[in-house]
Motif scaffolding. Structure first.
Motif, mmCIF file in Angstrom:
data_model
loop_
_atom_site.group_PDB
_atom_site.id
_atom_site.type_symbol
_atom_site.label_atom_id
_atom_site.label_comp_id
_atom_site.label_asym_id
_atom_site.label_seq_id
_atom_site.Cartn_x
_atom_site.Cartn_y
_atom_site.Cartn_z
ATOM 1 N N LEU A 22 0.817 -1.209 0.000
ATOM 2 C CA LEU A 22 0.000 0.000 0.000
ATOM 3 C C LEU A 22 0.854 1.263 0.000
ATOM 4 N N CYS A 24 4.094 1.517 -1.055
ATOM 5 C CA CYS A 24 4.791 1.615 -2.343
ATOM 6 C C CYS A 24 3.838 2.031 -3.451
ATOM 7 N N GLY A 25 2.647 1.463 -3.447
ATOM 8 C CA GLY A 25 1.662 1.827 -4.460
ATOM 9 C C GLY A 25 1.259 3.281 -4.372
ATOM 10 N N SER A 26 1.107 3.777 -3.130
ATOM 11 C CA SER A 26 0.732 5.183 -2.948
ATOM 12 C C SER A 26 1.804 6.118 -3.474
ATOM 13 N N ALA A 29 1.930 5.827 -7.347
ATOM 14 C CA ALA A 29 0.774 6.475 -7.961
ATOM 15 C C ALA A 29 0.851 7.994 -7.826
ATOM 16 N N GLY A 198 1.138 2.080 -9.922
ATOM 17 C CA GLY A 198 0.824 2.377 -8.524
ATOM 18 C C GLY A 198 -0.577 1.955 -8.160
ATOM 19 N N VAL A 199 -1.534 2.190 -9.063
ATOM 20 C CA VAL A 199 -2.921 1.781 -8.810
ATOM 21 C C VAL A 199 -3.017 0.261 -8.696
ATOM 22 N N LEU A 202 -1.541 -0.787 -5.387
ATOM 23 C CA LEU A 202 -2.496 -0.459 -4.335
ATOM 24 C C LEU A 202 -3.625 -1.481 -4.274
ATOM 25 N N ALA A 203 -4.136 -1.878 -5.443
ATOM 26 C CA ALA A 203 -5.210 -2.856 -5.489
ATOM 27 C C ALA A 203 -4.754 -4.200 -4.915
ATOM 28 N N GLY A 205 -2.317 -4.681 -2.779
ATOM 29 C CA GLY A 205 -2.158 -4.504 -1.339
ATOM 30 C C GLY A 205 -3.482 -4.533 -0.608
ATOM 31 N N GLY A 206 -4.498 -3.898 -1.188
ATOM 32 C CA GLY A 206 -5.822 -3.911 -0.578
ATOM 33 C C GLY A 206 -6.412 -5.308 -0.515
#
Length: 223
Positions: A22, A24-26, A29, A198-199, A202-203, A205-206
């Motif tokens: 999350l 790293c993705g943030s 992104a 990044g998105v 994030l997905a 990670g979620g």
């Protein structure tokens, strides 16, 4: 008890992995979003990204902006033409502006009194090099890949380069405002890729975090 501890340890590990994804993705992104915004809104009418003009001064015969290495290409992508594209340097109308191979420029300035510009954050510093006048008027030297009076345009290419300002007649005291701009064709595609990546991270990670939570709630009922 041992099994419960093992399950708890696995769940904690999964939570840590999810948190790392999350974060790293943030970051990825956000960087991509900023790049997309800059690429779409900060270009001038000609499609260039532009720096502001700043004043530079030397009591010697030249101003050097030091060597810039455009050979760092760890992923086999030439940083020059693929990343910077067309580069334009602009000085005052009565100043010679030249770009040449760093070694050639260093040889030309070897016996010349000049100042090397060093910009650190918002502060401009100079390193003075003692010497005498330039060995010839700058335009007469065949070392420049691009030059002009007042401005120049150069298709960036891989290598190590140096930009220099002199008076056209080679006289001492060089004083000029300088600005730069470049097309930076890679900014849009790279930023869009970073944003999309990044998105996706994030997905992922979620999903990992959600699955860890679901397993944690279901575990007691299964015992």
């Amino acid at each position: 008890m041992t099994e419960a501890r093992a399950v708890g340890g696995v769940r904690t590990l999964v939570g840590v992995v999810a948190l790392v994804l999350l974060v790293c993705g943030s970051v990825l992104a956000a960087a991509g979003a900023v790049g997309v915004w800059v690429d779409g809104t900060r270009r001038d009418a000609d499609g260039f990204l532009t720096t502001g003009a700043r004043s530079f001064h030397s009591n010697g015969y030249a101003l050097s902006f030091g060597a810039v290495d455009m050979r760092w290409t760890e992923v086999a992508v030439p940083v020059g033409q693929d990343w910077l594209g067309v580069v334009e340097l602009r000085g005052d109308q009565d100043v010679f502006v030249g770009i040449g191979a760093a070694d050639d420029v260093a040889e030309y300035l070897a016996e010349v009194e000049y100042d090397e510009v060093r910009v650190r954050e918002a502060a401009i510093g100079y390193r003075h090099h003692p010497g005498g006048p330039a060995p010839s008027v700058p335009a007469a030297r065949p070392i420049w890949v691009a030059y002009g009076t007042g401005s120049l345009a150069w298709q960036a290419e891989e290598g190590e380069w140096a930009a220099v300002l002199l008076n056209p007649d080679g006289s001492r005291v060089v004083d000029s405002k300088v600005s730069a701009r470049a097309t930076v064709p890679a900014l849009g595609p790279v930023s869009a890729t970073a944003l999309l990546g990044g998105v996706v991270v994030l997905a992922v990670g979620g999903v990992v975090l959600l699955s860890a939570g679901v397993r944690g709630r279901k575990r007691p009922n299964g015992q």
